[in-house]
Design an enzyme around this catalytic site. Structure first.
Site, PDB file in Angstrom:
ATOM      1  N   SER A 139      -8.680  -5.152   5.036  1.00 59.00           N
ATOM      2  CA  SER A 139      -8.947  -4.974   3.141  1.00 59.00           C
ATOM      3  C   SER A 139      -9.355  -5.889   2.332  1.00 59.00           C
ATOM      4  CB  SER A 139      -7.967  -4.355   2.527  1.00 59.00           C
ATOM      5  OG  SER A 139      -7.599  -2.630   3.186  1.00 59.00           O
ATOM      6  N   ASP A 146       1.155  -1.400   0.325  1.00 58.42           N
ATOM      7  CA  ASP A 146       0.345  -0.231  -0.141  1.00 58.42           C
ATOM      8  C   ASP A 146       0.631   1.210   0.323  1.00 58.42           C
ATOM      9  OD1 ASP A 146      -2.576   1.550   0.181  1.00 58.42           O
ATOM     10  OD2 ASP A 146      -2.976   1.506   2.455  1.00 58.42           O
ATOM     11  N   LEU A 203      11.550 -20.884  -3.989  1.00 60.57           N
ATOM     12  CA  LEU A 203      10.118 -19.659  -4.257  1.00 60.57           C
ATOM     13  C   LEU A 203       8.889 -19.581  -4.270  1.00 60.57           C
ATOM     14  CD1 LEU A 203       8.607 -16.895  -1.714  1.00 60.57           C
ATOM     15  CD2 LEU A 203      10.018 -15.660  -3.865  1.00 60.57           C
ATOM     16  N   GLU A 242       0.617 -13.506  12.347  1.00 60.12           N
ATOM     17  CA  GLU A 242       0.840 -12.118  13.008  1.00 60.12           C
ATOM     18  C   GLU A 242       0.968 -10.652  12.189  1.00 60.12           C
ATOM     19  OE1 GLU A 242       2.149 -12.273  15.981  1.00 60.12           O
ATOM     20  OE2 GLU A 242       1.847 -14.080  16.479  1.00 60.12           O
ATOM     21  N   HIS A 253       2.743   3.085  -9.325  1.00 59.43           N
ATOM     22  CA  HIS A 253       2.288   1.747  -9.117  1.00 59.43           C
ATOM     23  C   HIS A 253       4.166   1.232  -9.947  1.00 59.43           C
ATOM     24  CE1 HIS A 253      -1.212   1.394  -7.754  1.00 59.43           C
ATOM     25  NE2 HIS A 253      -1.655   2.289  -8.515  1.00 59.43           N
ATOM     26  N   THR A 292     -10.717  -6.340  -6.531  1.00 61.77           N
ATOM     27  CA  THR A 292     -11.557  -6.576  -6.541  1.00 61.77           C
ATOM     28  C   THR A 292     -11.984  -5.338  -6.575  1.00 61.77           C
ATOM     29  OG1 THR A 292     -11.979  -8.655  -5.522  1.00 61.77           O
ATOM     30  CG2 THR A 292     -14.934  -7.285  -6.546  1.00 61.77           C
ATOM     31  N   GLU A 293     -11.913  -4.367  -5.122  1.00 61.10           N
ATOM     32  CA  GLU A 293     -12.722  -3.004  -4.539  1.00 61.10           C
ATOM     33  C   GLU A 293     -11.972  -1.966  -5.455  1.00 61.10           C
ATOM     34  OE1 GLU A 293     -11.652  -5.441  -2.385  1.00 61.10           O
ATOM     35  OE2 GLU A 293     -14.207  -5.811  -1.883  1.00 61.10           O
ATOM     36  N   ARG A 315     -11.781   2.210  -8.947  1.00 58.56           N
ATOM     37  CA  ARG A 315     -11.238   2.950  -9.083  1.00 58.56           C
ATOM     38  C   ARG A 315     -10.755   4.024 -10.600  1.00 58.56           C
ATOM     39  NH1 ARG A 315      -5.260   2.208  -6.182  1.00 58.56           N
ATOM     40  NH2 ARG A 315      -6.227   2.051  -4.662  1.00 58.56           N
ATOM     41  N   ARG A 318       0.936   7.617  -2.488  1.00 62.61           N
ATOM     42  CA  ARG A 318       0.784   8.844  -1.282  1.00 62.61           C
ATOM     43  C   ARG A 318       2.449   9.005  -2.151  1.00 62.61           C
ATOM     44  NH1 ARG A 318      -1.260   6.352   3.983  1.00 62.61           N
ATOM     45  NH2 ARG A 318      -1.652   4.059   1.891  1.00 62.61           N
ATOM     46  N   TRP A 319       2.723   7.815  -2.353  1.00 55.44           N
ATOM     47  CA  TRP A 319       4.655   8.021  -2.692  1.00 55.44           C
ATOM     48  C   TRP A 319       4.328   8.898  -3.844  1.00 55.44           C
ATOM     49  CZ3 TRP A 319       7.609   7.169  -6.442  1.00 55.44           C
ATOM     50  CH2 TRP A 319       9.872   6.562  -6.159  1.00 55.44           C
TER      51      TRP A 319
HETATM   52  C1  FPP Z   1      -1.997   0.541  -3.359  1.00 59.54           C
HETATM   53  O1  FPP Z   1      -1.660   1.093  -3.271  1.00 59.54           O
HETATM   54  C2  FPP Z   1      -1.440  -0.835  -4.875  1.00 59.54           C
HETATM   55  C3  FPP Z   1      -2.021  -1.149  -5.502  1.00 59.54           C
HETATM   56  C4  FPP Z   1      -3.461  -1.213  -5.954  1.00 59.54           C
HETATM   57  C5  FPP Z   1      -1.581  -2.205  -6.802  1.00 59.54           C
HETATM   58  C6  FPP Z   1      -0.085  -2.503  -6.187  1.00 59.54           C
HETATM   59  C7  FPP Z   1       0.985  -2.640  -7.469  1.00 59.54           C
HETATM   60  C8  FPP Z   1       1.795  -2.827  -7.922  1.00 59.54           C
HETATM   61  C9  FPP Z   1       3.011  -2.744  -7.022  1.00 59.54           C
HETATM   62  C10 FPP Z   1       2.408  -3.031  -9.226  1.00 59.54           C
HETATM   63  C11 FPP Z   1       2.282  -4.129  -9.633  1.00 59.54           C
HETATM   64  C12 FPP Z   1       2.777  -5.681  -8.906  1.00 59.54           C
HETATM   65  C13 FPP Z   1       3.279  -6.941  -9.697  1.00 59.54           C
HETATM   66  C14 FPP Z   1       3.124  -7.617  -8.675  1.00 59.54           C
HETATM   67  C15 FPP Z   1       3.208  -7.158 -10.567  1.00 59.54           C
HETATM   68  P1  FPP Z   1      -2.652   2.968  -3.130  1.00 59.54           P
HETATM   69  O2  FPP Z   1      -2.677   3.236  -5.191  1.00 59.54           O
HETATM   70  O3  FPP Z   1      -3.994   1.984  -2.423  1.00 59.54           O
HETATM   71  O4  FPP Z   1      -1.504   4.005  -3.247  1.00 59.54           O
HETATM   72  P2  FPP Z   1      -2.226   4.703  -1.973  1.00 59.54           P
HETATM   73  O5  FPP Z   1      -3.099   4.412  -0.835  1.00 59.54           O
HETATM   74  O6  FPP Z   1      -1.028   5.663  -1.273  1.00 59.54           O
HETATM   75  O7  FPP Z   1      -3.157   6.085  -2.633  1.00 59.54           O
END
Ligand code: FPP
Length: 248
Positions: free
Chosen positions: A197, A21, A132, A208, A38, A67-68, A72, A25-26
């Site tokens: 979530s 997550d 893995l 844990e 992303h 799913t949620e 976006r 924000r990053w």
């Molecule tokens: C949550 O951050 C992240 C996601 C919904 C997507 C995760 C996807 C990746 C890291 C890239 C692809 C991954 C793979 C395995 C190939 P957010 O968008 O909810 O961040 P926020 O809470 O700051 O808005």
């Protein structure tokens, strides 16, 4: 001594689940759009998967798309799907080189056909790897998974394949997407949010939880090792008392 050397190799969680997550924000902190976050998140995925293999973890499940998340903005959903396809196809040779087997859980038929085809190809190409196992949760939500399981159980009861008396914890496990995967012992969530979530609600019953304020694009293998070390200092009682564990 480096963190990986401090890890007790006899007590490494065999399965770690991660809610990645904080990409949005990053990106905002960098003055960029969410999609940039992303893309950066993929670098963390690569590093953390490598670290998990080095630490001796057997399964790692990443919550890549819930799913949620379909709710976006369309451009973000499209960009995430494109990123998934590109990443999966680009990383497959590396997965093979590192002996990593790819698997996926979720409502995979709801993915765009190109994404599903790429995913299935990579799953096939890595199927014989013995190190893995990397499990991507895609179009996944735990309530969806539990509802699907209940429907299948109801059908099997109706068809006389099982009797209601046979329904047990073990039996329900066989109807979940994770039927071939042990339950996670450790769940990590980045970005300072303290929620699960709709992620692996059944499977995380005794896990844990480890929360960190780091945003996912800043989370690297050193952070994973820190989480494993933190886990190794916890007492897992499974409902028993501390005394029962020390004097069984
Ligand atoms: C949550 O951050 C992240 C996601 C919904 C997507 C995760 C996807 C990746 C890291 C890239 C692809 C991954 C793979 C395995 C190939 P957010 O968008 O909810 O961040 P926020 O809470 O700051 O808005």
């Amino acid at each position: 001594m480096s963190q990986i050397e401090l890890i007790d190799k006899t007590k490494v969680p065999q399965h770690i689940a991660i809610i990645m997550d904080g990409n949005g924000r990053w990106a905002k902190q960098q003055g960029e759009n969410r999609i940039y976050g992303h893309y950066e998140g993929v670098n963390s995925v690569r590093d953390v998967v490598e670290g998990a293999g080095q630490a001796g973890v057997k399964f790692i499940t990443l919550y890549a798309f819930s799913t949620e998340n379909w709710n976006r903005p369309k451009e973000e959903v499209d960009a995430l799907m494109e990123l998934l396809v590109a990443t999966i196809s680009m990383e497959t040779p590396q997965l093979n080189k590192k002996n990593v087997r790819l698997q996926a859980i979720g409502n995979l038929n709801s993915l765009p056909p190109a994404c599903l085809a790429e995913l299935n190809e990579s799953i096939d190409l890595t199927a014989n790897n013995t190190g893995l196992t990397l499990v991507l949760a895609l179009s996944y939500s735990s309530k969806w998974e539990i509802i699907s399981a209940i429907k299948q159980i109801a059908n099997d009861v109706k068809d006389g394949k099982i009797s209601p008396d046979e329904i047990s914890e073990k039996n329900i496990q066989q109807y979940l997407c994770t039927k071939h995967i042990p339950d996670p012992e450790l769940m990590i969530r980045t970005s300072g949010e303290h929620r699960i979530s709709n992620f692996l609600l059944w499977q995380l019953a005794y896990a844990e939880f480890y929360f960190t304020d780091k945003l996912w694009p800043d989370f690297r293998k050193a952070d994973l090792f820190e989480a494993i070390l933190n886990y190794q200092n916890r007492e897992r009682r499974f409902g028993k008392t501390s005394e029962q564990l020390t004097n069984p």
